[in-house]
Design a protein around this motif. Structure first.
Motif, mmCIF file in Angstrom:
data_model
loop_
_atom_site.group_PDB
_atom_site.id
_atom_site.type_symbol
_atom_site.label_atom_id
_atom_site.label_comp_id
_atom_site.label_asym_id
_atom_site.label_seq_id
_atom_site.Cartn_x
_atom_site.Cartn_y
_atom_site.Cartn_z
ATOM 1 N N TYR A 212 21.145 -6.972 14.322
ATOM 2 C CA TYR A 212 21.007 -5.649 13.715
ATOM 3 C C TYR A 212 21.002 -5.757 12.193
ATOM 4 O O TYR A 212 21.760 -6.547 11.612
ATOM 5 N N LEU A 213 20.139 -4.969 11.562
ATOM 6 C CA LEU A 213 20.290 -4.684 10.144
ATOM 7 C C LEU A 213 21.031 -3.355 10.075
ATOM 8 O O LEU A 213 20.523 -2.319 10.557
ATOM 9 N N CYS A 214 22.228 -3.374 9.506
ATOM 10 C CA CYS A 214 23.131 -2.235 9.601
ATOM 11 C C CYS A 214 23.335 -1.568 8.251
ATOM 12 O O CYS A 214 23.263 -2.197 7.198
ATOM 13 N N ARG A 215 23.609 -0.284 8.318
ATOM 14 C CA ARG A 215 24.064 0.459 7.154
ATOM 15 C C ARG A 215 25.594 0.467 7.231
ATOM 16 O O ARG A 215 26.173 1.069 8.141
ATOM 17 N N THR B 156 33.289 4.468 12.406
ATOM 18 C CA THR B 156 32.176 5.221 11.822
ATOM 19 C C THR B 156 31.689 4.635 10.503
ATOM 20 O O THR B 156 30.859 5.236 9.830
ATOM 21 N N GLN B 157 32.169 3.436 10.120
ATOM 22 C CA GLN B 157 31.760 2.844 8.851
ATOM 23 C C GLN B 157 30.505 1.988 8.963
ATOM 24 O O GLN B 157 30.059 1.417 7.959
ATOM 25 N N ALA B 158 29.951 1.857 10.151
ATOM 26 C CA ALA B 158 28.746 1.027 10.301
ATOM 27 C C ALA B 158 27.780 1.695 11.277
ATOM 28 O O ALA B 158 28.199 2.214 12.322
ATOM 29 N N TYR B 159 26.507 1.672 10.921
ATOM 30 C CA TYR B 159 25.465 2.254 11.769
ATOM 31 C C TYR B 159 24.400 1.195 12.050
ATOM 32 O O TYR B 159 23.880 0.556 11.123
ATOM 33 N N PRO B 160 24.033 0.952 13.332
ATOM 34 C CA PRO B 160 23.022 -0.053 13.692
ATOM 35 C C PRO B 160 21.612 0.480 13.425
ATOM 36 O O PRO B 160 20.931 0.971 14.313
ATOM 37 N N GLU B 161 21.151 0.352 12.192
ATOM 38 C CA GLU B 161 19.935 1.042 11.764
ATOM 39 C C GLU B 161 18.663 0.448 12.375
ATOM 40 O O GLU B 161 17.766 1.181 12.798
ATOM 41 N N TYR B 162 18.561 -0.894 12.415
ATOM 42 C CA TYR B 162 17.386 -1.543 12.988
ATOM 43 C C TYR B 162 17.816 -2.707 13.870
ATOM 44 O O TYR B 162 18.738 -3.455 13.519
ATOM 45 N N LEU B 163 17.133 -2.863 15.007
ATOM 46 C CA LEU B 163 17.368 -3.994 15.902
ATOM 47 C C LEU B 163 16.193 -4.966 15.764
ATOM 48 O O LEU B 163 15.034 -4.593 15.988
ATOM 49 N N ILE B 164 16.508 -6.205 15.396
ATOM 50 C CA ILE B 164 15.478 -7.236 15.198
ATOM 51 C C ILE B 164 15.558 -8.220 16.361
ATOM 52 O O ILE B 164 16.612 -8.806 16.617
ATOM 53 N N THR B 165 14.463 -8.388 17.076
ATOM 54 C CA THR B 165 14.369 -9.388 18.139
ATOM 55 C C THR B 165 13.592 -10.589 17.594
ATOM 56 O O THR B 165 12.511 -10.427 17.013
ATOM 57 N N PHE B 166 14.162 -11.778 17.759
ATOM 58 C CA PHE B 166 13.540 -12.968 17.174
ATOM 59 C C PHE B 166 13.797 -14.181 18.077
ATOM 60 O O PHE B 166 14.539 -14.098 19.060
ATOM 61 N N THR B 167 13.171 -15.286 17.776
ATOM 62 C CA THR B 167 13.339 -16.503 18.571
ATOM 63 C C THR B 167 13.726 -17.672 17.674
ATOM 64 O O THR B 167 13.623 -17.588 16.451
#
Length: 619
Positions: free
Chosen positions: A559-562, A608-619
């Motif tokens: 995750y790229l998180c806020r 509530t201090q972190a939000y999972p803004e984007y999920l990155i799938t990679f290999t």
């Protein structure tokens, strides 16, 4: 004859007023974590959650401060007062704020007798506690047309504050203001505050002699100059009858041998156990009394201390007694944690929806947090009706749009205001599918949004990205924004959030998308800098198999998180909360890091201090 004393008892230390602070037009004192202020000013300009109006028994008094409040509030408040004044009540009603900047106006029947005044102020504060309000403003009740001496009013009101807070040591209240129109009264209220600071313990059951504050004062530093690595607090012993051993023998050597054997046997049976849990700080006065009773009844000692912002109870005594005491305290902590978790649910529901009711001919007004949660929870579960209690009457609410009826046939109109409107979430989000609380949106590989996230990932990690998804969870996003605003106000700056990485497994993805980063799983992969949720500055760190474990297809997830990192400091192993700033257990850091000069990771301890803004799938 040799006498050996083996048994001792303990009790909690006496509480103490914090220093009264005075400035032009204001006097302030601290009762635990609650600030009490006496100020000169216009009560109609107050912005606290609740403004108190001292009125007559029909709640239509149009003179003095009451006239000023009703005139400023407007016709809607006067009409509601006229209606509720004809209904059964306990000398107190709550109305909409009208034109005032508060959330509610609490109208009560004014008193001139100091004993009755004390009782009325207690009831008003208890209503604020029951409805989870955080701040309240009172007039100097009875000093106007009631012609009561200001000193008598000050004594009655401050004693009421002390008693109520003593019975509700973990209440939501953080600010109590007494707003005085006449400047000369300030010295009487300040004098009353100082008397309660200087006199120490009294025989009556007040906040400072109440056992709840006694435990609370153990964990809250009252001196801003005090800044120690470890705060420890002596516990006064409870006097108990000692146990004596009378040893008789033919020689001194045999007496000494018997004494040693007894001492060794007792030492073998001695044990200690440390309970570290900041839920200790939320013990009620009844819980604190239980700790005293445990010491008396089980023959153990319980010492209290706080290290790096972590509250602990150290139990010492015989093995079996220590185990029994530990079970009792763990049960108490479980109850407290459940209560705190329920309070979080109330707060979260309040960020999602505002349920309101309307009596015939009056304006809509909001339910309290408890009923608001019950209604929202029932709607989420697909229930067609739910029972609630409103101002002492039991109602059945028919969902989703009402009405609500009681056993006497009284009817309330019901409506739900959705607080998660379009302007509460990023405008570039896709529309949420009907009936879903979370939505994962795949990004187009050629879009600017995709390129931005890919570049942040590629800056430190050269693995192949197969998919990037935007995680849309309006409730979690709203909670993050509320926490961010609170942090900006408290820290007095806006540099409180960062974009950080967090590796995870495929099985955990749907849980994080729906619920966020739960501290229940904290420390699963690392506890070197605290038992919180870990976020890396660089993607290559989170890409390690320890954190982003590959699935059977070889796919990995990050995750790229806020993350609201706020003000941070150096973390330590097994830390369960950030340490306090400057020795104050109330003002704490927002996060901790592995290195203050060049942090490679941040650890937060609030869900509530972190939000999972984007999920990155990679290999």
């Amino acid at each position: 004859m040799v006498e050996l004393l083996f048994l001792s008892g303990f009790c909690l230390p006496t509480g103490k007023f914090s220093k009264v602070v005075s400035s032009s037009g204001m006097h302030e004192t601290k009762l635990g974590n609650v600030t009490v202020q006496v100020v000169t000013g216009d009560i109609t300009k107050e912005t606290t959650d609740v403004i108190v109006n001292s009125s007559n028994d029909s709640f239509t008094l149009k003179s003095g401060v009451s006239k000023a409040i009703l005139d400023a509030a407007g016709v809607a408040v006067l009409e509601e007062c006229q209606y509720l004044g004809t209904q059964p009540n306990q000398g107190m009603i709550m109305t909409v704020p009208g034109n005032l900047k508060c959330s509610k106006i609490l109208h009560l029947v004014g008193q001139t007798d100091p004993v009755k005044l004390n009782k009325t102020v207690k009831e008003a504060l208890q209503m604020c506690v029951k409805n989870s309000y955080t701040s309240v403003s009172f007039p100097a009740i009875g000093t106007g047309q009631g012609n009561v001496k200001a000193k008598q009013v000050a004594d009655s009101m401050l004693d009421a504050v002390i008693d109520v807070l003593g019975q509700n040591t973990s209440s939501s209240l953080t600010l109590i203001r007494i707003v005085i129109f006449q400047q000369q009264m300030l010295k009487d209220f300040c004098s009353s505050m100082q008397e309660r600071e200087d006199t120490g313990p009294k025989d009556k059951a007040g906040f400072w002699t109440n056992i709840g504050h006694k435990l609370k004062s153990i964990f809250i530093s009252e001196s801003p100059e005090k800044n120690k690595e470890e705060d420890e607090f002596d516990i006064e012993t409870i006097k108990v009858d000692p146990t004596f051993f009378h040893i008789c023998g033919g020689t001194q050597a045999s007496v000494d041998a018997a004494k040693k054997k007894i001492t060794d046997l007792i030492s073998e049976q001695q044990d200690s156990m440390d309970i570290t849990d900041n839920a200790i700080l939320n013990f009620s006065s009844a819980d604190c009394q239980c700790i005293v009773d445990i010491q008396r009844n089980m023959g153990v000692s319980i010492k209290n201390h706080i290290i790096n912002g972590q509250a602990s109870l150290l139990i010492e005594g015989l093995c079996r007694d220590v185990l029994r005491a530990n079970r009792e305290i763990e049960n108490m902590l479980k109850k407290v944690r459940n209560e705190q978790e329920l309070k979080k649910k109330w707060e979260l529901a309040a960020t999602v929806a505002d349920w309101q009711y309307q009596r015939h001919g009056l304006q809509y007004q909001s339910f309290d947090q408890v009923n608001n949660y019950e209604l929202e929870h029932a709607l989420e579960r697909g229930m067609t009706s739910v029972k609630i209690t409103l101002q002492g009457s039991n109602y059945t609410v028919h969902l989703p749009k009402g009405p609500a009826t009681d056993s006497k046939g009284n009817v309330l109109q019901i409506r739900r205001n959705d607080k998660l409107k379009a302007d509460d979430v990023p405008e570039f989000w896709d529309p949420m599918p009907a009936g879903q609380t979370c939505h994962a949106v795949p990004l187009q590989s050629g879009s600017p949004e995709y390129a931005e996230i890919l570049n942040l990932f590629k800056a430190t990690c050269n693995r192949a990205v197969t998919k990037i998804e935007r995680i849309q969870n309006p409730a979690m996003w709203k909670s993050l924004q509320i926490k961010k605003h609170e942090m900006e106000v408290r820290n007095n700056h806006q540099n409180n959030d960062k974009r950080l990485f967090h590796g995870t497994s495929e099985a955990t993805v749907p849980i994080i998308n729906e619920r966020g980063f739960n501290r229940s799983y904290a420390g699963k992969n690392a506890t070197c800098f605290g038992k919180g949720a870990y976020f890396a500055v660089n993607a290559n760190y989170s890409a390690q198999d320890t954190y982003s474990r590959p699935n059977q297809k070889g796919e990995k997830f990050m995750y790229l998180c806020r993350v609201l990192t706020g003000d941070h400091t150096l973390g330590q192993q097994n830390m369960i909360a950030p340490p306090s700033k400057g020795g104050s257990a109330v003002d704490m850091y927002d996060s901790v890091v592995d290195n203050m000069t060049t942090p490679s990771m941040f650890i937060v301890f609030h869900d509530t201090q972190a939000y999972p803004e984007y999920l990155i799938t990679f290999t």
